[in-house]
Design a protein around this motif. Structure first.
Motif, PDB file in Angstrom:
ATOM      1  N   ALA A   1       0.670  -1.374   0.090  1.00 26.61           N
ATOM      2  CA  ALA A   1       0.078   0.121  -0.055  1.00 26.61           C
ATOM      3  C   ALA A   1       0.781   1.371  -0.082  1.00 26.61           C
ATOM      4  CB  ALA A   1      -0.781  -0.024   1.139  1.00 26.61           C
ATOM      5  N   ILE A   2       2.105   1.241   0.971  1.00 25.83           N
ATOM      6  CA  ILE A   2       2.814   2.473   0.888  1.00 25.83           C
ATOM      7  C   ILE A   2       3.459   2.630  -0.440  1.00 25.83           C
ATOM      8  CG2 ILE A   2       5.030   3.334   1.718  1.00 25.83           C
ATOM      9  CD1 ILE A   2       4.070   1.708   4.504  1.00 25.83           C
ATOM     10  N   CYS A   3       4.215   1.591  -1.123  1.00 22.43           N
ATOM     11  CA  CYS A   3       4.669   1.623  -2.444  1.00 22.43           C
ATOM     12  C   CYS A   3       3.501   2.258  -3.213  1.00 22.43           C
ATOM     13  CB  CYS A   3       5.006   0.225  -2.854  1.00 22.43           C
ATOM     14  SG  CYS A   3       5.702   0.056  -4.506  1.00 22.43           S
ATOM     15  N   HIS A   4       2.541   1.871  -3.363  1.00 19.41           N
ATOM     16  CA  HIS A   4       1.492   2.563  -4.274  1.00 19.41           C
ATOM     17  C   HIS A   4       1.191   3.757  -4.058  1.00 19.41           C
ATOM     18  CE1 HIS A   4      -1.201   2.288  -7.483  1.00 19.41           C
ATOM     19  NE2 HIS A   4      -1.994   2.973  -6.930  1.00 19.41           N
ATOM     20  N   ILE A   5       1.095   4.301  -2.933  1.00 15.73           N
ATOM     21  CA  ILE A   5       0.698   5.691  -2.579  1.00 15.73           C
ATOM     22  C   ILE A   5       1.854   6.518  -2.951  1.00 15.73           C
ATOM     23  CG2 ILE A   5       0.729   7.259  -0.570  1.00 15.73           C
ATOM     24  CD1 ILE A   5      -1.162   4.747   0.978  1.00 15.73           C
ATOM     25  N   TRP A   6       3.212   5.945  -2.781  1.00 16.06           N
ATOM     26  CA  TRP A   6       4.311   6.800  -3.156  1.00 16.06           C
ATOM     27  C   TRP A   6       4.506   6.794  -4.725  1.00 16.06           C
ATOM     28  CZ3 TRP A   6       8.264   5.397   1.307  1.00 16.06           C
ATOM     29  CH2 TRP A   6       7.567   5.841   2.457  1.00 16.06           C
ATOM     30  N   ARG A   7       4.354   5.618  -5.134  1.00 16.99           N
ATOM     31  CA  ARG A   7       4.742   5.594  -6.701  1.00 16.99           C
ATOM     32  C   ARG A   7       3.708   6.016  -7.823  1.00 16.99           C
ATOM     33  NH1 ARG A   7       9.319   1.293  -7.649  1.00 16.99           N
ATOM     34  NH2 ARG A   7      10.787   2.181  -6.212  1.00 16.99           N
ATOM     35  N   ALA A   8       2.396   6.046  -7.366  1.00 15.40           N
ATOM     36  CA  ALA A   8       1.301   6.265  -8.268  1.00 15.40           C
ATOM     37  C   ALA A   8       1.556   7.594  -8.776  1.00 15.40           C
ATOM     38  CB  ALA A   8      -0.040   5.917  -7.366  1.00 15.40           C
ATOM     39  N   PRO A   9       1.819   8.837  -8.133  1.00 15.80           N
ATOM     40  CA  PRO A   9       1.790  10.080  -8.877  1.00 15.80           C
ATOM     41  C   PRO A   9       2.781  10.022  -9.981  1.00 15.80           C
ATOM     42  CG  PRO A   9       1.631  10.369  -6.505  1.00 15.80           C
ATOM     43  CD  PRO A   9       1.910   8.914  -6.549  1.00 15.80           C
ATOM     44  N   MET A  10       4.013   9.295  -9.787  1.00 14.81           N
ATOM     45  CA  MET A  10       4.968   9.187 -10.655  1.00 14.81           C
ATOM     46  C   MET A  10       4.553   8.561 -11.784  1.00 14.81           C
ATOM     47  SD  MET A  10       8.890   7.458 -10.130  1.00 14.81           S
ATOM     48  CE  MET A  10       7.929   5.701  -9.998  1.00 14.81           C
ATOM     49  N   ARG A  11       3.725   7.268 -11.608  1.00 13.11           N
ATOM     50  CA  ARG A  11       3.428   6.319 -12.708  1.00 13.11           C
ATOM     51  C   ARG A  11       2.468   7.256 -13.413  1.00 13.11           C
ATOM     52  NH1 ARG A  11       2.053   0.418 -10.659  1.00 13.11           N
ATOM     53  NH2 ARG A  11       4.052  -0.602 -10.998  1.00 13.11           N
ATOM     54  N   ALA A  12       1.578   8.081 -12.803  1.00 13.73           N
ATOM     55  CA  ALA A  12       0.526   8.941 -13.626  1.00 13.73           C
ATOM     56  C   ALA A  12       1.409   9.945 -14.476  1.00 13.73           C
ATOM     57  CB  ALA A  12      -0.409   9.518 -12.577  1.00 13.73           C
ATOM     58  N   ARG A  13       2.319  10.800 -13.829  1.00 10.32           N
ATOM     59  CA  ARG A  13       3.227  11.729 -14.676  1.00 10.32           C
ATOM     60  C   ARG A  13       3.996  10.994 -15.902  1.00 10.32           C
ATOM     61  NH1 ARG A  13       4.394  13.451  -9.548  1.00 10.32           N
ATOM     62  NH2 ARG A  13       6.367  12.523  -9.595  1.00 10.32           N
ATOM     63  N   LEU A  14       4.282   9.816 -15.498  1.00 12.79           N
ATOM     64  CA  LEU A  14       5.088   8.993 -16.864  1.00 12.79           C
ATOM     65  C   LEU A  14       3.933   8.650 -17.832  1.00 12.79           C
ATOM     66  CD1 LEU A  14       7.705   7.870 -17.890  1.00 12.79           C
ATOM     67  CD2 LEU A  14       6.908   5.914 -16.570  1.00 12.79           C
ATOM     68  N   ALA A  15       2.735   8.279 -17.393  1.00  7.92           N
ATOM     69  CA  ALA A  15       1.912   7.919 -18.458  1.00  7.92           C
ATOM     70  C   ALA A  15       1.093   9.242 -19.219  1.00  7.92           C
ATOM     71  CB  ALA A  15       0.548   7.195 -17.691  1.00  7.92           C
TER      72      ALA A  15
END
Length: 191
Positions: A149-163
């Motif tokens: 859950a922590i991993c996703h919270i921290w990485r989701a914004p970066m993944r969204a910007r990359l997409a």
């Protein structure tokens, strides 16, 4: 963002809900481990995992579900059970229209500890520190669910910007190709 993290498994399935705040602030909402009897038939075990996860989806209303991706295991039977448990979690989330994101174990370890090769004790220690937990989560599977859950919270914004950047690049490439084609066509017409 509220994330339901799931470390899938048939014997023990870690489940956790974590809220993400501004910056890197994370808060543990709930954590538990679903256990199923080894001697029960596969369908009953999967149903128990599904029922538990569905009750948590209804109770905690996460925005997204983060599941550990089955990467590789030496025991094929264990890998199959893990994948099947992850599958029933994904189906339960999909029924509710929730997005399901899969993260590899090394991705989760790297996000939480800084090393993709961290052991379970290091992951548990960092999860406790990050969430300010006074006592250890019940099992390593529960700690892994928190880490997911922590991993996703921290990485989701970066993944969204990359997409988003990939979409912009694809659109620019499409426009550029269209202009080149138009220029070639205009160049051929002027001859």
């Amino acid at each position: 963002m509220r994330v339901l993290g799931v470390d899938p498994g048939l014997t023990r399935c870690g489940v956790a809900v974590v809220d993400g705040g501004t910056g890197r602030k994370v808060t543990c909402v709930a954590v538990d481990t679903v256990r199923t009897p080894v001697d029960a038939d596969l369908a009953s075990r999967l149903l128990a995992v599904s029922d538990f996860v569905e009750s948590w989806l209804d109770l905690h209303k996460p925005d997204v579900v983060a599941v550990e991706r089955v990467f590789s295991q030496y025991n094929v039977q264990t890998a199959m059970g893990t994948a099947q448990a992850g599958g029933v979690v994904a189906v339960a989330a999909a029924r509710r229209g929730l997005k399901v994101e899969f993260h590899t174990p090394s991705e989760v370890k790297a996000a939480v500890t800084g090393s993709g090769r961290a052991d379970k004790a290091q992951v548990t220690a960092m999860v406790m520190r990050l969430l300010s937990l006074q006592e250890r989560p019940g099992t390593a599977d529960a700690a892994d669910a928190l880490a997911l859950a922590i991993c996703h919270i921290w990485r989701a914004p970066m993944r969204a910007r990359l997409a988003e950047a990939e979409q912009r690049a694809a659109e620019l490439a499409r426009v550029h190709k269209a202009r080149l084609a138009q220029a070639r066509k205009a160049g051929g017409a002027s001859r």
